[in-house]
Design an enzyme around this catalytic site. Structure first.
Site, PDB file in Angstrom:
ATOM      1  N   ASP A  75       0.631  26.290   4.042  1.00 20.38           N
ATOM      2  CA  ASP A  75       1.255  27.213   4.996  1.00 20.38           C
ATOM      3  C   ASP A  75       0.430  27.414   6.258  1.00 20.38           C
ATOM      4  OD1 ASP A  75      -0.722  28.555   3.533  1.00 20.38           O
ATOM      5  OD2 ASP A  75       0.705  29.762   2.433  1.00 20.38           O
ATOM      6  N   ASN A 143       1.436  40.211  -5.209  1.00 15.97           N
ATOM      7  CA  ASN A 143       2.877  40.373  -5.462  1.00 15.97           C
ATOM      8  C   ASN A 143       3.500  39.120  -6.078  1.00 15.97           C
ATOM      9  OD1 ASN A 143       3.013  38.551  -3.374  1.00 15.97           O
ATOM     10  ND2 ASN A 143       4.170  39.842  -1.971  1.00 15.97           N
ATOM     11  N   HIS A 145       3.263  35.997  -4.866  1.00 19.35           N
ATOM     12  CA  HIS A 145       3.668  34.888  -3.992  1.00 19.35           C
ATOM     13  C   HIS A 145       2.786  33.658  -4.225  1.00 19.35           C
ATOM     14  CE1 HIS A 145       0.983  36.461  -0.436  1.00 19.35           C
ATOM     15  NE2 HIS A 145       0.343  35.521  -1.073  1.00 19.35           N
ATOM     16  N   GLU A 150       7.464  34.780  -0.689  1.00 11.51           N
ATOM     17  CA  GLU A 150       7.402  36.173  -1.115  1.00 11.51           C
ATOM     18  C   GLU A 150       8.474  36.447  -2.178  1.00 11.51           C
ATOM     19  OE1 GLU A 150       4.844  37.666  -0.246  1.00 11.51           O
ATOM     20  OE2 GLU A 150       4.590  38.016   1.887  1.00 11.51           O
TER      21      GLU A 150
HETATM   22  C1  F6R Z   1      -2.735  30.507   1.070  1.00 14.46           C
HETATM   23  C2  F6R Z   1      -1.558  30.930   0.325  1.00 14.46           C
HETATM   24  C3  F6R Z   1      -1.469  32.229  -0.378  1.00 14.46           C
HETATM   25  C4  F6R Z   1      -2.783  32.683  -1.004  1.00 14.46           C
HETATM   26  C5  F6R Z   1      -2.622  34.071  -1.635  1.00 14.46           C
HETATM   27  C6  F6R Z   1      -3.913  34.565  -2.245  1.00 14.46           C
HETATM   28  O1  F6R Z   1      -2.556  29.227   1.634  1.00 14.46           O
HETATM   29  O2  F6R Z   1      -0.631  30.193   0.309  1.00 14.46           O
HETATM   30  O3  F6R Z   1      -0.494  32.134  -1.394  1.00 14.46           O
HETATM   31  O4  F6R Z   1      -3.189  31.759  -1.968  1.00 14.46           O
HETATM   32  O5  F6R Z   1      -2.183  34.966  -0.661  1.00 14.46           O
HETATM   33  O6  F6R Z   1      -4.825  34.772  -1.226  1.00 14.46           O
HETATM   34  P1  F6R Z   1      -6.360  35.034  -1.563  1.00 14.46           P
HETATM   35  O7  F6R Z   1      -6.881  33.806  -2.169  1.00 14.46           O
HETATM   36  O8  F6R Z   1      -6.984  35.324  -0.215  1.00 14.46           O
HETATM   37  O9  F6R Z   1      -6.390  36.211  -2.474  1.00 14.46           O
END
Ligand code: F6R
Length: 251
Positions: A75, A143, A145, A150
């Site tokens: 992303d 959450n 994702h 989301e």
């Molecule tokens: C990042 C992504 C997100 C993160 C998630 C957890 O490329 O796609 O799904 O993996 O938000 O983020 P962290 O690792 O910062 O807790």
């Protein structure tokens, strides 16, 4: 290390973030050594930073080479300059690509630049449709994702533009001077359909803030309300969890 199998997941419990990172890097090393032109799906955020550090060490020690490896990122934020310090493009170069022998032509990150983001989604999707990711590295949002898909994202979505939820923007404001207003409201993300196409998925779950997400992931629920539950539909998912995240699960 403590291995259990629950539903379709292989769950590996380790002591802490560093152990998680080492094990994840070893798993990626095996993939690259077995197939030097492996295709990796990569994530950003806090979860994979340690893994990338370990991969850099391995590359410096000549234990692995990225020379023929290709990478596809999950992303990218919308409405940030490519070279903004918090763009995922910058993140990937600063945390991995600048320090390994990867050919920059083999690096693919969804682009949120330009005026036609739908076209950018289509282009990324077309690129993804031509390949098969050997190993997809994932983190998880509190959450549930994965990527930036989301809650309530249909599982059959391909690359798309998502409106980030308030709690995702809250969670990520730590990278934006702790000011939620500076966190982009939209992101371009691989869809769950793209993610599930990977041959193997390696999910990293670390820290107290992910405890509830882990419980829900292992509950057996398969619902768009909890996007990571789509991983139940994949047959080769390894989850590495550290003790802090695993506090509420039994084994
Ligand atoms: C990042 C992504 C997100 C993160 C998630 C957890 O490329 O796609 O799904 O993996 O938000 O983020 P962290 O690792 O910062 O807790």
């Amino acid at each position: 290390m403590d291995k259990t199998y629950l539903k379709r997941f292989e769950i590996i419990k380790v002591a802490n973030y560093d152990e998680m990172s080492k094990l994840a890097a070893l798993t990626i090393k095996d993939v690259i050594n077995l197939k030097p032109n492996a295709i990796l799906g990569l994530a950003t955020g806090s979860s994979p930073v340690g893994t990338y550090k370990e991969l850099i060490k391995m590359c410096n020690n000549k234990d692995i080479s990225f020379k023929d490896v290709s990478t596809y990122n999950l992303d990218e934020y919308c409405n940030l300059e490519l070279n903004h310090p918090q763009s995922y493009y910058t993140f990937m170069y600063e945390n991995l690509f600048n320090y390994v022998d990867i050919n920059k032509n083999n690096v693919y990150i969804p682009s949120s630049q330009g005026n036609d983001l739908k076209k950018n989604c289509q282009d990324y999707n077309e690129a993804l449709e031509k390949i098969a990711v050997d190993l997809q590295l994932l983190g998880i949002g509190a959450n549930g994702h994965i990527g930036f898909n989301e809650p309530n994202t249909p599982f059959n979505k391909s690359t798309w533009i998502v409106k980030l939820t308030k709690n995702t923007r809250e969670a990520n404001k730590r990278f934006f001077e702790n000011d939620i207003n500076l966190v982009p409201k939209y992101s371009i993300t691989m869809g769950i359909k793209n993610i599930l196409k990977a041959k193997k998925i390696l999910l990293l779950i670390s820290g107290e803030s992910k405890r509830d997400a882990l419980v829900r992931l292992l509950s057996g629920e398969v619902s768009t309300k909890f996007p990571a539950s789509a991983l139940n539909l994949h047959s080769n998912v390894t989850v590495i969890v550290d003790e802090a995240a695993a506090k509420l699960i039994k084994n």
